[in-house]
Design an enzyme around this catalytic site. Sequence first.
Site, mmCIF file in Angstrom:
data_model
loop_
_atom_site.group_PDB
_atom_site.id
_atom_site.type_symbol
_atom_site.label_atom_id
_atom_site.label_comp_id
_atom_site.label_asym_id
_atom_site.label_seq_id
_atom_site.Cartn_x
_atom_site.Cartn_y
_atom_site.Cartn_z
ATOM 1 N N LYS A 19 83.268 -36.247 7.523
ATOM 2 C CA LYS A 19 84.649 -36.487 8.316
ATOM 3 C C LYS A 19 84.871 -38.537 7.329
ATOM 4 O O LYS A 19 86.082 -37.708 6.419
ATOM 5 C CB LYS A 19 84.984 -36.644 8.918
ATOM 6 C CG LYS A 19 85.032 -35.478 9.811
ATOM 7 C CD LYS A 19 85.182 -35.449 11.512
ATOM 8 C CE LYS A 19 83.863 -35.998 12.225
ATOM 9 N NZ LYS A 19 82.713 -35.036 12.572
ATOM 10 N N GLY A 43 78.865 -41.519 13.482
ATOM 11 C CA GLY A 43 78.063 -41.723 12.599
ATOM 12 C C GLY A 43 78.614 -40.540 11.012
ATOM 13 O O GLY A 43 78.713 -39.668 10.942
ATOM 14 N N HIS A 44 79.268 -41.771 10.426
ATOM 15 C CA HIS A 44 80.349 -41.533 9.559
ATOM 16 C C HIS A 44 79.336 -41.732 7.812
ATOM 17 O O HIS A 44 79.801 -42.789 7.886
ATOM 18 C CB HIS A 44 81.605 -41.366 9.134
ATOM 19 C CG HIS A 44 82.381 -40.668 10.498
ATOM 20 N ND1 HIS A 44 83.924 -40.423 10.999
ATOM 21 C CD2 HIS A 44 82.122 -39.996 11.924
ATOM 22 C CE1 HIS A 44 84.065 -40.319 12.103
ATOM 23 N NE2 HIS A 44 83.067 -39.158 12.717
ATOM 24 N N GLN A 225 83.528 -36.048 16.500
ATOM 25 C CA GLN A 225 83.049 -35.286 16.177
ATOM 26 C C GLN A 225 83.981 -34.058 16.072
ATOM 27 O O GLN A 225 84.236 -33.715 14.757
ATOM 28 C CB GLN A 225 83.478 -35.376 18.399
ATOM 29 C CG GLN A 225 82.453 -36.569 18.387
ATOM 30 C CD GLN A 225 82.637 -37.490 18.737
ATOM 31 O OE1 GLN A 225 83.982 -37.865 19.074
ATOM 32 N NE2 GLN A 225 81.828 -38.086 17.985
HETATM 33 P P1 GDP Z 1 80.542 -37.142 9.418
HETATM 34 O O1 GDP Z 1 79.675 -37.660 11.033
HETATM 35 O O2 GDP Z 1 81.718 -36.138 9.614
HETATM 36 O O3 GDP Z 1 81.155 -37.997 8.910
HETATM 37 O O4 GDP Z 1 79.037 -36.266 8.684
HETATM 38 P P2 GDP Z 1 77.564 -37.146 8.844
HETATM 39 O O5 GDP Z 1 77.983 -38.372 8.137
HETATM 40 O O6 GDP Z 1 76.877 -37.276 10.196
HETATM 41 O O7 GDP Z 1 77.183 -36.136 8.268
HETATM 42 C C1 GDP Z 1 77.923 -35.326 7.268
HETATM 43 C C2 GDP Z 1 76.164 -36.073 5.889
HETATM 44 O O8 GDP Z 1 76.247 -34.479 4.655
HETATM 45 C C3 GDP Z 1 75.724 -37.059 5.367
HETATM 46 O O9 GDP Z 1 74.563 -37.363 4.915
HETATM 47 C C4 GDP Z 1 76.522 -37.099 4.220
HETATM 48 O O10 GDP Z 1 76.044 -37.595 3.134
HETATM 49 C C5 GDP Z 1 76.591 -35.630 3.432
HETATM 50 N N1 GDP Z 1 77.347 -35.035 2.623
HETATM 51 C C6 GDP Z 1 78.609 -34.665 3.010
HETATM 52 N N2 GDP Z 1 79.167 -34.047 1.591
HETATM 53 C C7 GDP Z 1 78.267 -33.210 1.503
HETATM 54 C C8 GDP Z 1 78.162 -32.449 -0.084
HETATM 55 O O11 GDP Z 1 79.344 -31.577 -0.299
HETATM 56 N N3 GDP Z 1 76.619 -32.207 -0.309
HETATM 57 C C9 GDP Z 1 75.377 -32.213 0.291
HETATM 58 N N4 GDP Z 1 74.671 -31.868 0.274
HETATM 59 N N5 GDP Z 1 76.116 -33.204 1.560
HETATM 60 C C10 GDP Z 1 76.994 -34.192 1.809
HETATM 61 P P1 IMO Z 2 80.522 -36.816 14.685
HETATM 62 O O1 IMO Z 2 81.847 -38.033 14.472
HETATM 63 C C1 IMO Z 2 77.877 -34.600 16.386
HETATM 64 C C2 IMO Z 2 77.196 -34.260 20.639
HETATM 65 C C3 IMO Z 2 76.097 -35.254 21.056
HETATM 66 C C4 IMO Z 2 75.232 -33.937 22.265
HETATM 67 C C5 IMO Z 2 77.824 -33.333 23.226
HETATM 68 C C6 IMO Z 2 77.760 -35.176 23.782
HETATM 69 O O2 IMO Z 2 79.149 -38.005 13.281
HETATM 70 O O3 IMO Z 2 80.717 -36.221 13.582
HETATM 71 P P2 IMO Z 2 78.288 -37.571 23.677
HETATM 72 O O4 IMO Z 2 77.099 -38.771 23.598
HETATM 73 O O5 IMO Z 2 79.073 -37.737 23.234
HETATM 74 O O6 IMO Z 2 78.640 -37.900 25.729
HETATM 75 O O7 IMO Z 2 77.182 -36.373 23.089
HETATM 76 O O8 IMO Z 2 78.393 -34.067 21.840
HETATM 77 N N1 IMO Z 2 77.995 -35.197 19.552
HETATM 78 C C7 IMO Z 2 77.963 -35.060 17.628
HETATM 79 N N2 IMO Z 2 77.444 -34.356 17.156
HETATM 80 N N3 IMO Z 2 78.199 -35.043 15.556
HETATM 81 C C8 IMO Z 2 78.996 -35.633 16.777
HETATM 82 O O9 IMO Z 2 79.754 -37.506 15.549
HETATM 83 C C9 IMO Z 2 79.051 -36.325 17.768
HETATM 84 N N4 IMO Z 2 78.886 -36.875 18.667
HETATM 85 C C10 IMO Z 2 78.683 -36.729 19.827
HETATM 86 O O10 IMO Z 2 75.249 -34.157 20.357
HETATM 87 O O11 IMO Z 2 75.898 -32.973 21.627
HETATM 88 MG MG MG Z 3 78.218 -37.722 11.457
#
Ligand code: GDP
Ligand code: IMO
Ligand code: MG
Length: 422
Positions: A19, A43-44, A225
């Site tokens: 995201k 964690g974005h 999430q």
């Molecule tokens: P979010 O919580 O939805 O913002 O996603 P996260 O940041 O937690 O996890 C997504 C992970 O995938 C991060 O480490 C990004 O840098 C990585 N990522 C995003 N798009 C791509 C992609 O198209 N290819 C690869 N290999 N990694 C990606």
């Molecule tokens: P983003 O925005 C992935 C999961 C936790 C746990 C459950 C409840 O980065 O996509 P909480 O601390 O919210 O009470 O935990 O939800 N969880 C996520 N998993 N991405 C997240 O956020 C999450 N936020 C919470 O691992 O299973």
């Molecule tokens: Mg995340």
Amino acid sequence: MEKGKVDALLGIVFGDEGKGKVVDFFTPRYDVVARFAGGPNAGHTIIFGGKKFVLRSIPSGIFNDGALNVIGNGCVIAPDLFMQEAQELEAAGYTLTDRLHISRRAHLILPTHRLLDRAYEAAKGKDKVGTTGKGIGPTYSDKATRVGLRVGDILENFPEKYARLKARHEQILRDLGFTDYDIAGEEARWMQGVEYMKQFPLTDTEVEINRLLAEGKSVLAEGAQGSLLDIDHGTYPFVSSSSTTVGGVCTGLGVAPQRIGHVYGIFKAYSTRVGSGPFPVELFDETGDRLRDIGHEYGAVTGRNRRCGWIDLVALKYAIMINGVTDLVMMKSDVLDTFASIRVCTAYRKGGEVTDTMPYDTEGWEAVYEELPGWQTPLTALRDEADFPAPFRAYIDYLERELQTPIKIVSVSPDREATILR
Ligand code: GDP
Ligand code: IMO
Ligand code: MG
């Protein structure tokens, strides 16, 4: 993007779909970027120009000068973690104070909420949710119980209000036999965070957003999430505690349903889940390990291993229905580059029963798969759909047909630039 509308970008599976990357990529098109739910459990990740940032509470629109960033009323905020995150951005050269507004109605995560999170998890034993430990559940519980503290509270009689809620939490912790803790240092830093927050406009963001919409401005609501972690529509009780689906945009920002424009549903070309709970497509074999290694599937917040498996159409169809997804966004397609064949979960089976709709209790179901040929070609350098290898195009066509929704964006690497519009 349409003037006067709120587009939503929602994770439609178990979170971590990418995201942050797509919100950052979209931001130049919008006037406002707003978080509407969740808190530092998110964690974005955003990567551009060789730099990497992981945002927890601050919207992913912060790296573009033009947009106003908003932390909406549906969010929960931990002042100490917010301060740390904001100071890291300031140290990297981003000024925030005039570009980040925080809702007075957002709820505060106290240090004792984090203790309660740990205590409740410990009490659940083997049934634990596997939370991020950030105090999310206890904070939303206090909101619903009507004893929570809101951002607006820090401006008036705060020490008294804080002491009252803390005492209530300490009583619960004693009742649970959870007494071995010392939060003095953490609490001091938390109070510093409270003071730090006062330099930001703490406003009625729902009024601001509606005024901007009436002026024809556009808003991007950044999901946190994923839909299967939604308090109502997720795999309860293994969920988070907020409304992560499209209804949460309305309540979490104070915007009416008719203001919602595009609903972007973001997913990975395969599946992951962090924490406990049913996950029918989970692979325990070397294919699962390969997906984890190639996709670097370790949580951005807790560093935990993400559980991995093939894509799940049962889950995706359900989330598309609940959210009214208009456009799909497929991430991390490149992670499948080396697989000779790719599986797709089309249904769940339990005993003699087979279903392709989301069951009430997803425990005990196993995945039924179809198999498609892999493309075995690196996608990462591609920037144009015309260059897609034929089997990759066939994978996209297959998903669009099954999901009855167009895949409008394809991502082929973590970098901002590697985002292909279709
Ligand atoms: P979010 O919580 O939805 O913002 O996603 P996260 O940041 O937690 O996890 C997504 C992970 O995938 C991060 O480490 C990004 O840098 C990585 N990522 C995003 N798009 C791509 C992609 O198209 N290819 C690869 N290999 N990694 C990606
Ligand atoms: P983003 O925005 C992935 C999961 C936790 C746990 C459950 C409840 O980065 O996509 P909480 O601390 O919210 O009470 O935990 O939800 N969880 C996520 N998993 N991405 C997240 O956020 C999450 N936020 C919470 O691992 O299973
Ligand atoms: Mg995340």
